[in-house]
Design an enzyme around this catalytic site. Structure first.
Site, PDB file in Angstrom:
ATOM      1  N   THR A 108      -6.936  11.929   1.231  1.00 16.88           N
ATOM      2  CA  THR A 108      -5.831  11.568   2.137  1.00 16.88           C
ATOM      3  C   THR A 108      -4.742  12.632   2.000  1.00 16.88           C
ATOM      4  OG1 THR A 108      -4.590  10.317   0.496  1.00 16.88           O
ATOM      5  CG2 THR A 108      -6.260   9.083   1.746  1.00 16.88           C
ATOM      6  N   ASN A 125       0.808  -1.225   0.000  1.00 16.48           N
ATOM      7  CA  ASN A 125       0.000   0.000   0.000  1.00 16.48           C
ATOM      8  C   ASN A 125       0.845   1.280   0.000  1.00 16.48           C
ATOM      9  OD1 ASN A 125      -2.608   1.618   0.900  1.00 16.48           O
ATOM     10  ND2 ASN A 125      -0.987   2.114   2.355  1.00 16.48           N
ATOM     11  N   TYR A 184       3.990   9.646 -11.198  1.00 16.91           N
ATOM     12  CA  TYR A 184       2.994   8.817 -10.493  1.00 16.91           C
ATOM     13  C   TYR A 184       2.241   7.881 -11.445  1.00 16.91           C
ATOM     14  CZ  TYR A 184      -0.754   7.649  -7.186  1.00 16.91           C
ATOM     15  OH  TYR A 184      -1.646   6.983  -6.394  1.00 16.91           O
ATOM     16  N   LYS A 208       2.476   3.654 -11.431  1.00 15.23           N
ATOM     17  CA  LYS A 208       1.345   2.740 -11.225  1.00 15.23           C
ATOM     18  C   LYS A 208       1.139   1.844 -12.451  1.00 15.23           C
ATOM     19  CE  LYS A 208       0.254   4.080  -7.021  1.00 15.23           C
ATOM     20  NZ  LYS A 208       0.516   3.236  -5.853  1.00 15.23           N
TER      21      LYS A 208
HETATM   22  N1  NAP Z   1      -5.656   8.753  -2.106  1.00 14.42           N
HETATM   23  C1  NAP Z   1      -5.990   8.425  -3.345  1.00 14.42           C
HETATM   24  O1  NAP Z   1      -6.842   9.084  -3.975  1.00 14.42           O
HETATM   25  C2  NAP Z   1      -5.367   7.244  -4.014  1.00 14.42           C
HETATM   26  C3  NAP Z   1      -5.886   6.858  -5.262  1.00 14.42           C
HETATM   27  C4  NAP Z   1      -5.326   5.754  -5.890  1.00 14.42           C
HETATM   28  C5  NAP Z   1      -4.295   5.087  -5.296  1.00 14.42           C
HETATM   29  N2  NAP Z   1      -3.800   5.493  -4.078  1.00 14.42           N
HETATM   30  C6  NAP Z   1      -2.709   4.733  -3.495  1.00 14.42           C
HETATM   31  O2  NAP Z   1      -3.075   4.323  -2.196  1.00 14.42           O
HETATM   32  C7  NAP Z   1      -1.900   4.095  -1.424  1.00 14.42           C
HETATM   33  C8  NAP Z   1      -2.043   4.793  -0.080  1.00 14.42           C
HETATM   34  O3  NAP Z   1      -2.091   6.182  -0.322  1.00 14.42           O
HETATM   35  P1  NAP Z   1      -2.901   7.199   0.614  1.00 14.42           P
HETATM   36  O4  NAP Z   1      -3.808   7.952  -0.273  1.00 14.42           O
HETATM   37  O5  NAP Z   1      -3.410   6.533   1.811  1.00 14.42           O
HETATM   38  O6  NAP Z   1      -1.708   8.211   0.977  1.00 14.42           O
HETATM   39  P2  NAP Z   1      -1.100   8.728   2.366  1.00 14.42           P
HETATM   40  O7  NAP Z   1      -2.194   9.062   3.319  1.00 14.42           O
HETATM   41  O8  NAP Z   1      -0.124   9.773   1.980  1.00 14.42           O
HETATM   42  O9  NAP Z   1      -0.347   7.445   2.930  1.00 14.42           O
HETATM   43  C9  NAP Z   1       0.794   6.946   2.284  1.00 14.42           C
HETATM   44  C10 NAP Z   1       1.460   5.979   3.225  1.00 14.42           C
HETATM   45  O10 NAP Z   1       2.631   5.449   2.573  1.00 14.42           O
HETATM   46  C11 NAP Z   1       3.706   5.581   3.494  1.00 14.42           C
HETATM   47  N3  NAP Z   1       5.008   5.604   2.841  1.00 14.42           N
HETATM   48  C12 NAP Z   1       5.485   6.474   1.925  1.00 14.42           C
HETATM   49  N4  NAP Z   1       6.751   6.170   1.612  1.00 14.42           N
HETATM   50  C13 NAP Z   1       7.079   5.071   2.355  1.00 14.42           C
HETATM   51  C14 NAP Z   1       8.234   4.282   2.498  1.00 14.42           C
HETATM   52  N5  NAP Z   1       9.359   4.566   1.813  1.00 14.42           N
HETATM   53  N6  NAP Z   1       8.209   3.225   3.330  1.00 14.42           N
HETATM   54  C15 NAP Z   1       7.091   2.931   4.034  1.00 14.42           C
HETATM   55  N7  NAP Z   1       5.973   3.658   3.971  1.00 14.42           N
HETATM   56  C16 NAP Z   1       5.967   4.723   3.136  1.00 14.42           C
HETATM   57  C17 NAP Z   1       3.404   6.857   4.250  1.00 14.42           C
HETATM   58  O11 NAP Z   1       4.187   6.924   5.434  1.00 14.42           O
HETATM   59  P3  NAP Z   1       4.646   8.337   6.097  1.00 14.42           P
HETATM   60  O12 NAP Z   1       3.500   8.787   6.970  1.00 14.42           O
HETATM   61  O13 NAP Z   1       5.873   7.957   6.853  1.00 14.42           O
HETATM   62  O14 NAP Z   1       4.903   9.294   4.975  1.00 14.42           O
HETATM   63  C18 NAP Z   1       1.929   6.646   4.528  1.00 14.42           C
HETATM   64  O15 NAP Z   1       1.740   5.744   5.596  1.00 14.42           O
HETATM   65  C19 NAP Z   1      -0.731   4.610  -2.268  1.00 14.42           C
HETATM   66  O16 NAP Z   1      -0.098   3.526  -2.922  1.00 14.42           O
HETATM   67  C20 NAP Z   1      -1.423   5.498  -3.295  1.00 14.42           C
HETATM   68  O17 NAP Z   1      -0.681   5.614  -4.486  1.00 14.42           O
HETATM   69  C21 NAP Z   1      -4.318   6.556  -3.428  1.00 14.42           C
END
Ligand code: NAP
Length: 250
Positions: A199, A87, A164, A168
């Site tokens: 987020t 994730n 990005y 993906k």
């Molecule tokens: N939000 C959306 O609309 C959306 C849509 C499609 C896909 N996604 C995908 O969903 C996933 C989760 O994203 P989110 O929206 O929940 O974003 P988020 O709230 O920014 O959370 C991202 C998480 O990834 C962690 N992370 C980043 N770099 C890391 C590393 N090197 N090692 C370990 N952990 C790391 C962050 O930790 P820190 O707190 O330490 O930074 C945080 O816990 C991602 O893969 C994102 O691409 C999100």
């Protein structure tokens, strides 16, 4: 039945934390991977206060040694792993393709692409020991080459950018290749599309809740034995039927 063990990377906040919460509510032991021990420890403590069997595991996905250390810990504590949710992810706008910084692009690929390979390969021996392991790679519709090039799809109106979406798209291919390698095993590997969720990744601009996005990962993590592998499944933006969830084109 034996309790299932799930590891979610980037689980200290956002969709990852919600995924851990929902898998924990289903009775799984959830291991919250996080690169920062204070943030990861606090997230696990919060879930434990809700009655979930949660534990923080230090895991920076960009550091192969950290991934192996986490795998060694899971082996020592649990001896196997039933669910891996890749994730953790980062997003930078990157500007237009013609103005893309290679360093910026490398940074996104380190986490979203190479990190998934490092973590998956470190944990695969433990996933093979589970009776029916599931791997979920959290992708995005912006990684769909088909949808990104479709002028009638809402994504067409978003600015063109490389790091990005390209990361993906690479993750989607990685999903298919692991599914192919593991086709003769009980392990299923699928890519998830959470949809645009509010987020920190997008400064809260998403129109879905993180919990709704997490439900996609949870569904793929809990697939039955006759469920699919090597698919891209989740929220379908603009779907005009009653069920917004389904397969997405690569
Ligand atoms: N939000 C959306 O609309 C959306 C849509 C499609 C896909 N996604 C995908 O969903 C996933 C989760 O994203 P989110 O929206 O929940 O974003 P988020 O709230 O920014 O959370 C991202 C998480 O990834 C962690 N992370 C980043 N770099 C890391 C590393 N090197 N090692 C370990 N952990 C790391 C962050 O930790 P820190 O707190 O330490 O930074 C945080 O816990 C991602 O893969 C994102 O691409 C999100």
């Amino acid at each position: 039945m034996t309790e299932l063990i799930a590891l979610i990377t980037g689980a200290n906040k956002g969709i990852g934390l919600e995924t851990a919460r929902q898998l924990g509510a289903r009775g799984m032991t959830v291991l919250l991977g996080a690169r920062d021990s204070a943030r990861g420890g606090a997230a696990a403590e919060g879930l434990r206060a809700e009655g979930i069997d949660a534990c923080f595991v230090e895991l920076d996905v960009t550091d192969a040694a950290s991934a192996q250390k986490a795998a060694d810990w899971v082996e020592a504590e649990h001896g196997r792993l039933d669910v891996l949710v890749n994730n953790a992810g980062v997003a930078t706008s990157g500007g237009p393709p013609s103005g893309t910084s290679l360093d910026g692009m490398r940074a996104v690929f380190e986490t979203n692409v190479l990190g998934v390979v490092a973590v998956t390969n470190a944990l695969l021996p433990l996933l093979r020991r589970a009776p029916a392991a599931r791997i979920v790679n959290v992708s995005s519709e912006v990684g769909s080459v088909t949808l990104s090039g479709d002028r009638s799809f809402p994504l067409w109106h978003m600015p063109a950018t490389l790091p990005y979406p390209a990361s993906k798209a690479a993750l989607n291919m990685i999903t298919v290749m692991y599914a192919k390698e593991l086709a003769g095993t009980p392990i299923k590997v699928n890519a998830a599309n959470p949809g645009y969720c509010a987020t920190d990744l997008n400064a809260g601009s998403g129109f879905r809740a993180a919990a709704e996005g997490a439900s996609v990962s949870v569904r793929l993590a809990c697939l039955p034995d006759d469920g699919p592998t090597g698919t891209f499944w989740g929220y379908r933006w603009g779907a005009d039927d009653a069920d917004p969830y389904g397969d997405l084109p690569w």
